[in-house]
Write an enzyme that holds these catalytic residues in place. Structure first.
Site, short mmCIF file in Angstrom:
data_model
loop_
_atom_site.label_atom_id
_atom_site.label_comp_id
_atom_site.label_asym_id
_atom_site.label_seq_id
_atom_site.Cartn_x
_atom_site.Cartn_y
_atom_site.Cartn_z
N HIS A 209 0.80 -1.23 0.00
CA HIS A 209 0.00 0.00 0.00
C HIS A 209 0.84 1.28 0.00
CE1 HIS A 209 0.97 -0.09 4.28
NE2 HIS A 209 0.53 1.15 4.37
C1 UD1 Z 1 -2.25 5.50 5.87
C2 UD1 Z 1 -0.95 5.99 6.54
C3 UD1 Z 1 0.08 4.87 6.46
C4 UD1 Z 1 -0.46 3.59 7.04
C5 UD1 Z 1 -1.76 3.23 6.34
C6 UD1 Z 1 -2.37 1.99 6.91
C7 UD1 Z 1 -0.40 8.39 6.34
C8 UD1 Z 1 0.45 9.35 5.64
N1 UD1 Z 1 -0.38 7.14 5.82
O1 UD1 Z 1 -1.97 5.28 4.51
O2 UD1 Z 1 1.23 5.26 7.20
O3 UD1 Z 1 0.49 2.57 6.85
O4 UD1 Z 1 -2.68 4.32 6.50
O5 UD1 Z 1 -3.44 1.54 6.13
O6 UD1 Z 1 -1.04 8.73 7.31
N2 UD1 Z 1 -9.27 5.04 1.59
C9 UD1 Z 1 -10.46 4.37 1.55
N3 UD1 Z 1 -11.08 4.13 2.73
C10 UD1 Z 1 -10.58 4.53 3.94
C11 UD1 Z 1 -9.37 5.22 3.94
C12 UD1 Z 1 -8.73 5.46 2.77
O7 UD1 Z 1 -10.94 4.00 0.52
O8 UD1 Z 1 -11.20 4.26 4.98
C13 UD1 Z 1 -8.57 5.28 0.32
C14 UD1 Z 1 -8.80 6.66 -0.21
O9 UD1 Z 1 -8.91 6.59 -1.55
C15 UD1 Z 1 -7.52 7.38 0.16
C16 UD1 Z 1 -6.49 6.27 0.11
O10 UD1 Z 1 -7.18 5.10 0.50
O11 UD1 Z 1 -7.26 8.42 -0.69
C17 UD1 Z 1 -5.32 6.48 1.02
O12 UD1 Z 1 -5.76 6.69 2.38
P1 UD1 Z 1 -4.86 7.54 3.38
O13 UD1 Z 1 -5.45 7.51 4.75
O14 UD1 Z 1 -4.59 8.88 2.80
O15 UD1 Z 1 -3.49 6.80 3.38
P2 UD1 Z 1 -3.13 5.25 3.45
O16 UD1 Z 1 -2.53 4.89 2.14
O17 UD1 Z 1 -4.28 4.45 3.94
#
Ligand code: UD1
Length: 366
Positions: A209
């Site tokens: 991820h």
């Molecule tokens: C975040 C953390 C990362 C951690 C990971 C665990 C930061 C910078 N990154 O990364 O350190 O290892 O979480 O999973 O804080 N999305 C969904 N549903 C959700 C949340 C996110 O669909 O409930 C999708 C969205 O499209 C979003 C993308 O995932 O844009 C990324 O989510 P985000 O929370 O920005 O970062 P992670 O890649 O999950």
């Protein structure tokens, strides 16, 4: 005395669960402290958030800031504005943050500017890779933290090297491992285990991820192809993070050996890991869990903030070049993967140690 406990993203929930349990136990033993659980809403999907609350018995959050997804700055800024508003209305005395996600950074900055002391659990770890948002989050959070709880002596040394005095650093161990050891007897076989006729010790678990591995579809596909080729027909189970799914759904790639599944609950994921032949990942937390379970782990990153998982544990840093996967898998299939042992104080009692230290800190009125 009111402590805010902050959680925003999946790994945070795993880390705060045992801290809350230890706090509750201390409260019933006379520790005069109240806590307020604040969910920033960084993760909101039931599979990344709600299922963790249910399985790990985390109380319903007192406040949900409901920030959702966005760019780095949008997400961080939204959490800051909403947490500041909460503190203006209802101030607290301490802000306890865990890990290195955007929620950790955003709430720390707000708390510090409002004169609230910061307690950082999992402080001091460093990868040295400033291309990762998490490394920036770690450095900035630790620059303004008041009390540092560390998972390893090395993390404490990193903090001392940056000028933090010894009396603010507490080497307590790893709360993620508290959760793992507490939950080990409750692990749940995922429904697909039988549907896919999985055999214990005869499948590979894959998780990816990190933006650097998944955001460019060519990189992601090269890694997937290399994993499939090197697995020599062994089944690969790939719980796909939403971030990774977005990219994968735009491209045409499949393999009969690669089984894509939805993100798993905590108890299902760790069941899968416990009985895997090996895990290939770019997560940091997973390398700690595989180390404790003694499962061979290959990390598709160039750096790690958790060197103990390689030096002491079962993890090997392969880098992000797909060509590194084949030789590592050959070592695995030859039965020559290192055995590893468990880092100091990763014993399930970390949260108790944290609460004992908090009692001393609060008693001194610090
Ligand atoms: C975040 C953390 C990362 C951690 C990971 C665990 C930061 C910078 N990154 O990364 O350190 O290892 O979480 O999973 O804080 N999305 C969904 N549903 C959700 C949340 C996110 O669909 O409930 C999708 C969205 O499209 C979003 C993308 O995932 O844009 C990324 O989510 P985000 O929370 O920005 O970062 P992670 O890649 O999950």
């Amino acid at each position: 005395m009111l402590i805010d406990i902050i959680a925003g993203a999946r790994p945070n929930f795993v880390k705060i669960s045992p801290i809350i349990n230890a706090l509750k136990k201390a409260q019933s033993g006379g520790f005069d402290v109240r806590y307020r659980l604040i969910h920033t809403g960084q993760h909101y999907d039931p599979k990344l958030s709600g299922s963790f609350f249910e399985q790990l018995d985390i109380p319903f959050p007192d406040v949900n800031l409901e920030v959702g997804s966005g760019t780095q700055a949008q997400q961080t800024g939204q959490i800051m504005a909403k947490y500041e508003q909460l503190l203006l209305n209802l101030p607290s005395n301490y802000c306890l943050v865990v890990g290195d996600v955007n929620s950790t950074l955003a709430t720390s900055i707000v708390a510090k500017k409002m004169g609230i002391k910061i307690i950082h659990v999992e402080a001091g770890i460093r990868s040295g890779d400033l291309n990762m948002p998490e490394e920036i989050n770690r450095i900035v959070t630790d620059a303004i933290t008041d009390y540092f709880f560390t998972t390893t002596k090395q993390a404490g040394q990193n903090l001392k090297n940056s000028g933090i005095s010894d009396d603010r650093i507490f080497f307590v161990g790893n709360t993620m491992i508290d959760t793992l050891l507490n939950q080990m007897h409750k692990l749940i076989e995922p429904p697909f285990f039988k549907q896919l006729s999985l055999v214990k010790n005869e499948y590979i678990v894959l998780t990816l991820h990190r933006p650097s591995n998944v955001d460019q579809s060519e990189n992601l596909i090269s890694l997937l192809k290399a994993v499939v080729q090197a697995s020599k027909g062994m089944k690969i189970i790939f719980p796909v993070h939403p971030r990774t799914f977005k990219v994968l759904s735009q491209v045409d790639f499949s393999s009969e050996y690669l089984n894509l599944v939805e993100p798993l609950s905590y108890l299902e994921f760790n069941y899968l890991v416990k009985y895997a032949k090996a895990v290939i990942t770019d997560s940091g937390g997973v390398t700690e869990e595989t180390t404790v379970m003694g499962i061979p782990c290959m990390t598709l990153r160039n750096t790690t903030e958790r060197p103990e998982t390689c030096v002491i544990g079962t993890n090997e840093l392969l880098g992000t070049n797909p060509e590194a996967i084949k030789p590592a898998m050959e070592t695995l299939f030859a039965g020559k993967w290192k055995k590893g042992s468990i880092p100091e104080k990763w014993d399930g009692k970390t949260s108790e140690r944290i609460v004992i230290e908090l009692q001393k800190i609060f008693a001194k009125g610090l």
